[in-house]
Design an enzyme around this catalytic site. Sequence first.
Site, short mmCIF file in Angstrom:
data_model
loop_
_atom_site.label_atom_id
_atom_site.label_comp_id
_atom_site.label_asym_id
_atom_site.label_seq_id
_atom_site.Cartn_x
_atom_site.Cartn_y
_atom_site.Cartn_z
NE ARG A 1 1.09 0.60 94.77
CZ ARG A 1 2.36 0.80 95.16
NH1 ARG A 1 2.74 2.29 95.31
NH2 ARG A 1 3.12 0.15 95.29
CG HIS B 1 3.61 3.53 91.05
ND1 HIS B 1 2.76 4.40 91.76
CD2 HIS B 1 4.01 4.11 90.04
CE1 HIS B 1 2.68 5.42 91.17
NE2 HIS B 1 3.47 5.39 89.94
CE1 TYR C 1 7.04 0.29 96.94
CE2 TYR C 1 8.41 -0.25 95.20
CZ TYR C 1 7.23 -0.04 95.58
OH TYR C 1 6.13 0.27 94.64
C1 LIG Z 1 4.81 16.15 88.60
C2 LIG Z 1 5.25 14.85 88.55
N1 LIG Z 1 6.47 14.30 89.27
C3 LIG Z 1 6.82 12.86 89.09
C4 LIG Z 1 6.06 11.96 88.66
C5 LIG Z 1 6.19 10.66 88.73
N2 LIG Z 1 5.31 9.98 89.65
C6 LIG Z 1 4.25 9.15 89.24
S1 LIG Z 1 3.45 8.62 90.24
C7 LIG Z 1 4.24 9.45 91.49
C8 LIG Z 1 3.81 9.17 92.87
C9 LIG Z 1 2.65 9.61 93.09
O1 LIG Z 1 2.12 9.15 94.39
P1 LIG Z 1 0.72 9.45 95.22
O2 LIG Z 1 0.42 11.03 94.85
O3 LIG Z 1 0.58 8.94 96.47
O4 LIG Z 1 -0.44 8.63 94.07
P2 LIG Z 1 -0.14 7.06 93.89
O5 LIG Z 1 0.17 6.71 92.87
O6 LIG Z 1 0.08 6.33 95.20
O7 LIG Z 1 -1.93 6.68 93.71
C10 LIG Z 1 5.42 9.98 90.95
C11 LIG Z 1 6.31 10.76 91.81
C12 LIG Z 1 4.83 12.49 88.25
N3 LIG Z 1 4.04 11.67 87.31
N4 LIG Z 1 4.43 13.83 87.91
#
Ligand SMILES: Cc1ncc(C[n+]2csc(CCOP(=O)(O)OP(=O)(O)O)c2C)c(N)n1
Length: 369
Positions: A259, A263, A272
């Site tokens: 990425r 985020h 971080y």
């Molecule tokens: C069920 C749930 N828990 C927590 C969140 C908050 N949250 C949004 S994105 C994220 C991280 C996701 O990481 P990843 O699966 O690696 O996807 P990326 O954003 O890196 O593409 C979190 C914890 C959420 N949206 N849904």
Amino acid sequence: MPKQVVYEAKIEYLQILDENGKLDEELAQDTLTDEQVVFLYEHMVTCRHYDEIAFKLQRSGRMGTYPQNKGQEAAAAGSGFAARKGQDFLVPCYRENAALFLHGLPMQNILLHWMGDERGNLIPEGVRQTPIAIPIGTQMLHAAGIAWAYKIRKEDKAVITYFGDGATSEGDFHEAMNFATVMNAPCVFFCQNNQWAISVPREIQMASETVAQKALAYGAQCIQVDGNDLFAVYKATREALERARGGGGVTLIEAMTYRLGDHTTADDARRYRDEKEVEAWKARDPLIRTRKYLEARGLWDDDKQSKLEAKAKAVVSEVVKAAEGIEAPTFEDIFDHTFAELPDELVRQRDTGRTSSIGQHPEQAGLRV
Ligand SMILES: Cc1ncc(C[n+]2csc(CCOP(=O)(O)OP(=O)(O)O)c2C)c(N)n1
Ligand SMILES: [Mg+2]
């Protein structure tokens, strides 16, 4: 009796186009034609521009949050291109714009979604995909169900679902993998391992060395691919989808990518993330790599690049106009898209603009009952 080995496994890693744009001709056989690579490069550049404009829309207060896709375009475009448009079903997360657009999602839909307009989630008839999923992991269960339906109906179609590395730490991932494999549903699980789940790096989020190996516990096949390599992503996905359609089982693909942005626009990754890591991955940018490859083959030059950039600008500018120019939603809209027949209580709410479902007695609110 000596102990016996009851299970052994290895995880393959596939790269076809290396970081310098050099192709492994043998592995590349029967993958993408020159014409297709040019098409996908143009698409990725357009999606990158879209991403930059979406970021600016948020910064200038014209859109809510936005999760940039920057750096992950090859993973999305290569896998999306491997799925058959109008037949295979895409069940995305939120960093797969390039795949969704390839399959016919109007580009303004994603902007509308992030502008808070529900019409962004309206998938046109014939476009086989679900709306983007923000609750992490939930979409994989839907994918397993859709794939199971394909199997029951004996349709020659498969499903590809997208998710991040962080999502594989969710129960939903494990339930979906278990269900899909037990049912032998034609489902491909495509993990975009971009190394981070917001501020949590992969190594402190899971103890397994790879995401791919999680497939083994469920009896699925797996492969790790260079996610910034269009050829590897396309080849692995096409093979997995073909296998799934033929009843050959579920595959988990782990696409190693990065990425390059924050985020979301609500984040500041500098807090971080080591800048050196980001710089190292910038050198592996899928757009730069694909361009190098095309240039080496005499298929691309500066003139084509400037024409493409001008075209991408024009395309995205029209998309922004469409998203911002849409008539304002009406109050009644929120009642329109969930029920085939609206229950009486909701009819009352729609007609009066008042609710009796949160503790208000209808008579107190002056409503007819
Ligand atoms: C069920 C749930 N828990 C927590 C969140 C908050 N949250 C949004 S994105 C994220 C991280 C996701 O990481 P990843 O699966 O690696 O996807 P990326 O954003 O890196 O593409 C979190 C914890 C959420 N949206 N849904
Ligand atoms: Mg991630």
